[in-house]
Design a protein around this motif. Structure first.
Motif, PDB file in Angstrom:
ATOM      1  N   TYR A  59       8.250  -3.799   6.269  1.00  0.00           N
ATOM      2  CA  TYR A  59       7.125  -2.882   5.551  1.00  0.00           C
ATOM      3  C   TYR A  59       5.768  -3.878   5.509  1.00  0.00           C
ATOM      4  O   TYR A  59       4.768  -3.310   5.228  1.00  0.00           O
ATOM      5  CB  TYR A  59       7.583  -2.697   4.197  1.00  0.00           C
ATOM      6  CG  TYR A  59       8.597  -1.508   4.197  1.00  0.00           C
ATOM      7  CD1 TYR A  59       8.224  -0.484   4.504  1.00  0.00           C
ATOM      8  CD2 TYR A  59       9.724  -1.774   3.875  1.00  0.00           C
ATOM      9  CE1 TYR A  59       9.090   0.915   4.276  1.00  0.00           C
ATOM     10  CE2 TYR A  59      10.758  -0.570   3.740  1.00  0.00           C
ATOM     11  CZ  TYR A  59      10.305   0.677   4.173  1.00  0.00           C
ATOM     12  OH  TYR A  59      11.236   1.542   3.915  1.00  0.00           O
ATOM     13  N   CYS A  60       6.027  -5.227   5.565  1.00  0.00           N
ATOM     14  CA  CYS A  60       4.687  -6.136   5.697  1.00  0.00           C
ATOM     15  C   CYS A  60       3.907  -6.028   7.040  1.00  0.00           C
ATOM     16  O   CYS A  60       2.876  -6.484   7.147  1.00  0.00           O
ATOM     17  CB  CYS A  60       5.175  -7.425   5.102  1.00  0.00           C
ATOM     18  SG  CYS A  60       5.350  -7.571   3.631  1.00  0.00           S
ATOM     19  N   SER A  61       4.751  -5.369   7.814  1.00  0.00           N
ATOM     20  CA  SER A  61       4.177  -5.388   9.294  1.00  0.00           C
ATOM     21  C   SER A  61       3.350  -4.404   9.502  1.00  0.00           C
ATOM     22  O   SER A  61       2.496  -4.031  10.344  1.00  0.00           O
ATOM     23  CB  SER A  61       5.238  -5.306  10.201  1.00  0.00           C
ATOM     24  OG  SER A  61       6.144  -4.063  10.456  1.00  0.00           O
ATOM     25  N   LYS A  62       3.488  -3.193   8.488  1.00  0.00           N
ATOM     26  CA  LYS A  62       2.579  -1.984   8.391  1.00  0.00           C
ATOM     27  C   LYS A  62       1.413  -2.298   7.878  1.00  0.00           C
ATOM     28  O   LYS A  62       1.301  -3.086   6.712  1.00  0.00           O
ATOM     29  CB  LYS A  62       3.597  -0.855   8.010  1.00  0.00           C
ATOM     30  CG  LYS A  62       4.633  -0.560   8.742  1.00  0.00           C
ATOM     31  CD  LYS A  62       5.528   0.591   7.810  1.00  0.00           C
ATOM     32  CE  LYS A  62       6.549   1.069   8.938  1.00  0.00           C
ATOM     33  NZ  LYS A  62       5.942   1.652  10.146  1.00  0.00           N
ATOM     34  N   PRO A  63       0.320  -1.490   7.598  1.00  0.00           N
ATOM     35  CA  PRO A  63      -0.760  -1.565   6.861  1.00  0.00           C
ATOM     36  C   PRO A  63      -0.490  -1.236   5.372  1.00  0.00           C
ATOM     37  O   PRO A  63       0.608  -0.436   5.177  1.00  0.00           O
ATOM     38  CB  PRO A  63      -1.776  -0.522   7.371  1.00  0.00           C
ATOM     39  CG  PRO A  63      -1.318  -0.244   8.863  1.00  0.00           C
ATOM     40  CD  PRO A  63       0.034  -0.355   8.804  1.00  0.00           C
ATOM     41  N   HIS A  64      -1.048  -2.132   4.415  1.00  0.00           N
ATOM     42  CA  HIS A  64      -0.506  -1.882   3.240  1.00  0.00           C
ATOM     43  C   HIS A  64      -1.003  -0.561   2.560  1.00  0.00           C
ATOM     44  O   HIS A  64      -2.374  -0.206   2.877  1.00  0.00           O
ATOM     45  CB  HIS A  64      -1.115  -2.942   2.114  1.00  0.00           C
ATOM     46  CG  HIS A  64      -0.542  -3.104   0.777  1.00  0.00           C
ATOM     47  ND1 HIS A  64      -0.747  -2.133  -0.054  1.00  0.00           N
ATOM     48  CD2 HIS A  64       0.328  -4.013   0.262  1.00  0.00           C
ATOM     49  CE1 HIS A  64      -0.216  -2.499  -1.121  1.00  0.00           C
ATOM     50  NE2 HIS A  64       0.593  -3.559  -1.010  1.00  0.00           N
ATOM     51  N   PRO A  65      -0.368   0.129   1.924  1.00  0.00           N
ATOM     52  CA  PRO A  65      -0.698   1.410   1.304  1.00  0.00           C
ATOM     53  C   PRO A  65      -1.952   1.460   0.555  1.00  0.00           C
ATOM     54  O   PRO A  65      -2.210   0.235  -0.240  1.00  0.00           O
ATOM     55  CB  PRO A  65       0.575   1.941   0.529  1.00  0.00           C
ATOM     56  CG  PRO A  65       1.557   1.283   1.105  1.00  0.00           C
ATOM     57  CD  PRO A  65       1.091  -0.177   1.537  1.00  0.00           C
ATOM     58  N   LYS A  66      -2.891   2.394   0.590  1.00  0.00           N
ATOM     59  CA  LYS A  66      -4.330   2.471  -0.273  1.00  0.00           C
ATOM     60  C   LYS A  66      -3.751   2.954  -1.541  1.00  0.00           C
ATOM     61  O   LYS A  66      -3.431   4.153  -1.733  1.00  0.00           O
ATOM     62  CB  LYS A  66      -5.233   2.652   0.455  1.00  0.00           C
ATOM     63  CG  LYS A  66      -5.640   2.375   1.681  1.00  0.00           C
ATOM     64  CD  LYS A  66      -6.151   0.986   1.616  1.00  0.00           C
ATOM     65  CE  LYS A  66      -6.503   0.306   2.936  1.00  0.00           C
ATOM     66  NZ  LYS A  66      -6.730  -1.046   3.062  1.00  0.00           N
ATOM     67  N   ALA A  67      -4.224   2.401  -2.785  1.00  0.00           N
ATOM     68  CA  ALA A  67      -3.922   3.039  -4.047  1.00  0.00           C
ATOM     69  C   ALA A  67      -4.627   4.459  -4.227  1.00  0.00           C
ATOM     70  O   ALA A  67      -4.047   5.135  -4.940  1.00  0.00           O
ATOM     71  CB  ALA A  67      -4.497   2.032  -5.153  1.00  0.00           C
TER      72      ALA A  67
END
Length: 586
Positions: free
Chosen positions: A20-28
């Motif tokens: 999951y850290c290899s993916k872009p972090h979700p935007k709030a």
């Protein structure tokens, strides 16, 4: 690992986190995330208000928010897929947690203090000042998290419990079984009347600080039975907290000064970080801002080896900003609220400076207690500053505003610390530095979103609550303290027992916080929790001694389950009480 549209399986927790850290972090502020955060925050805010006026308490809803996000992620719909991401779940729990505490423990308490003085015309002023303090409080934790004072590697027990819940739901392996067993134990134990939340905390926090906390709980609870009088009759708890708090503040200042003096030795270049700590990951330079570059020049804790993502310079700048912002908030509160007209210019200046100091020191004391024990004596710290404010000679309404302003700092500060700790664990405990900084920023946005929902709810509904006589019980405690006043004897007693707190804190040092945690225990009446906590701490000691690191890790998961189970039971039963009570009225 198997990856498809419906389910992802992982062979280990590290693999899960790295995936999951290899993916872009979700935007709030992604629309679908905003919708879920809004619905959760509305529910959390309403429950927070209901609980604070009916029972005088609120409940930690982080785990509830996490479970809601997990359930949404299980829905067979396209929009729900992003809620399988552990970082999306982290954003949802961050928002609902802030809305619950913000609406209940913070803003409803703040505005109720002036209401009980029969001054409804002053409510808008105190609430505006409270909102400013609330937002500054959240921002201060964002700035201070993972500094030498508020390290990400510290206990933050509720944060661990939330993270373990999210990871177990995603991993569904051995950890999930241990967590489920812990949750079941937490629910059953709480139903039987056992303090399972404190027992769980004793499996996660600093063992020295928690021992002092439990001893304080036992002494305060059983002292009247043993000796025929209460420690509170002689202001022992308040005195110990004053002494321990002042020494703790001095220790923090000394820490900053020492870090600055040895800056050339303690500040580690990025090249050295890569060799000294394998968890440091070099991000792409072209994508970094100047602020992020500075954040990556971390300082290493010589004892633990933890590399902070915030430097001593940034920590000092945060305190300077906090002083300025809290002064601005106090001035605005005094002018809009009308208390400026009740004091001379000189007294107003003293009040503004004192309100700033009370807000800043209160949030640090509450934050340190929460960081080590999972509990924070917010009401007690307000009373301490009220007592000294009475000695200074502030008029009653100015004291009420002081109490409201101070009450708005601490609970949200501690709550965001828990949320950031959960996020830090989910983001790999510092293995992915750039991702950690981005995730922390998105959590800050989610926290502000939850705060905005809390503010709107309180502004809309506080009058209808208070006109119906539904006022937080703590407001009467603050008013009684102001009306009673204090005398020289009380001051002498506080100063006498402040020596005890000062000595304990001096001996323990800034890391263990024995003085502050002992005082926190003295300020809470729950002796059974103290006894149960000491028993579990003894059990923990032998488990860690016999089974080493593996035993400690398994115990951490079980302890997180106990906290989660207690939180689920309390949340559900309290919500049921609210619904059943309201249905009977209807």
């Amino acid at each position: 690992m198997k990856d498809d549209d419906t389910r992802i399986k992982f062979d280990s927790e590290e693999e899960l986190i790295d995936y999951y850290c290899s993916k872009p972090h979700p935007k709030a502020f992604t629309p679908s995330i905003v919708i879920v955060m809004l619905l959760c925050s509305l529910v959390g805010g309403i429950i927070g208000m209901e609980l604070i006026v009916k029972f005088g308490l609120s409940t930690n809803s982080s785990i509830i928010g996490a479970l809601i996000a997990v359930i949404v992620g299980m829905l067979p719909m396209k929009f729900a897929r992003k809620f399988r991401n552990i970082h999306t779940q982290n954003l949802v729990e961050t928002a609902i947690s802030c809305a619950t505490f913000g609406a209940g423990n913070v803003l409803m308490v703040c505005v109720s203090i002036i209401w009980v003085f029969n001054k409804p015309e002053m409510c808008t002023g105190i609430l505006i000042g409270g909102v400013i303090a609330f937002v500054v409080d959240i921002t201060m934790m964002y700035w201070l998290f993972d500094t030498p004072l508020m390290g990400a590697d510290e206990a933050w027990p509720i944060g661990i419990a939330t993270a373990e819940t999210i990871l177990a739901a995603a991993e569904m392996g051995k950890k999930a079984k241990l967590l489920i067993g812990g949750i079941a134990g937490g629910i059953i134990g709480t139903w039987l009347g056992l303090p399972m939340d404190i027992i769980g905390v004793c499996g996660l926090g600093n063992i020295f600080a928690l021992t002092a906390f439990c001893i304080g709980l036992i002494m305060n609870g059983y002292w009247p039975t043993w000796f025929g009088y209460s420690l509170g009759d002689y202001y022992v708890p308040q005195g110990v907290m004053v002494g321990a708090g002042m020494v703790g503040l001095i220790q923090a200042i000394i820490l900053i000064v020492r870090k600055y003096k040895g800056r050339s030795k303690t500040e580690t270049p990025k090249e050295e970080l890569k060799t000294a700590d394998s968890t440091f990951i070099e991000p792409e330079e072209s994508e970094l801002t100047v602020e992020q570059e500075n954040e990556l020049l971390g300082e290493k804790d010589e004892k633990t080896g933890h590399i902070y993502t915030r430097t001593t310079k940034q920590m000092t700048q945060t305190f300077v900003r906090g002083i300025i912002l809290y002064i601005i908030g106090a001035v605005i509160m005094a002018l809009i609220g009308g208390i400026a007209a009740e004091m001379s210019e000189g007294m107003l200046v003293v009040w503004v400076i004192y309100a700033m100091a009370a807000a800043l020191i209160s949030e640090i004391l509450v934050g340190i207690s929460a960081m080590h024990s999972g509990y924070f004596p917010a009401m007690a710290t307000v009373i301490i500053f009220l007592v000294f404010g009475i000695f200074i000679g502030f008029p009653p309404h100015a004291l009420a505003f002081l109490a409201g302003y101070t009450a708005c700092t601490g609970p949200a500060f501690a709550d965001m610390g828990y949320d950031l700790k959960a996020g830090w664990i989910l983001r790999g405990r510092g293995r992915h530095v750039k991702f950690e900084l981005e995730g922390r920023r998105q959590q800050y946005y989610a926290e502000l979103f939850g705060a905005a929902v809390a503010v709107v709810l309180v502004f809309i509904f506080y009058r209808s609550y208070f006109l119906a006589g539904r006022i937080p019980p703590v407001a009467s405690v603050y008013k009684a303290t102001i009306d009673a006043g204090v005398n020289g004897t009380v001051l002498r007693q506080i100063l006498l027992f402040a020596i005890v707190g000062a000595v304990l804190q001096l001996i323990s040092g800034l890391k263990r916080q024995i003085g502050i945690l002992f005082a926190a225990g003295l300020l809470i009446t729950n002796p059974i929790a103290g006894v149960a906590g000491l028993i579990f701490l003894t059990f923990r000691y032998f488990i860690e001694k016999k089974f080493g690191d593996e035993g400690r890790k398994n115990l951490n998961v079980v302890s997180a389950g106990l906290i989660a189970g207690a939180a689920l039971f309390s949340f559900c039963t309290n919500t049921f009480k609210l619904v059943s009570t309201n249905s009977k009225k209807g």
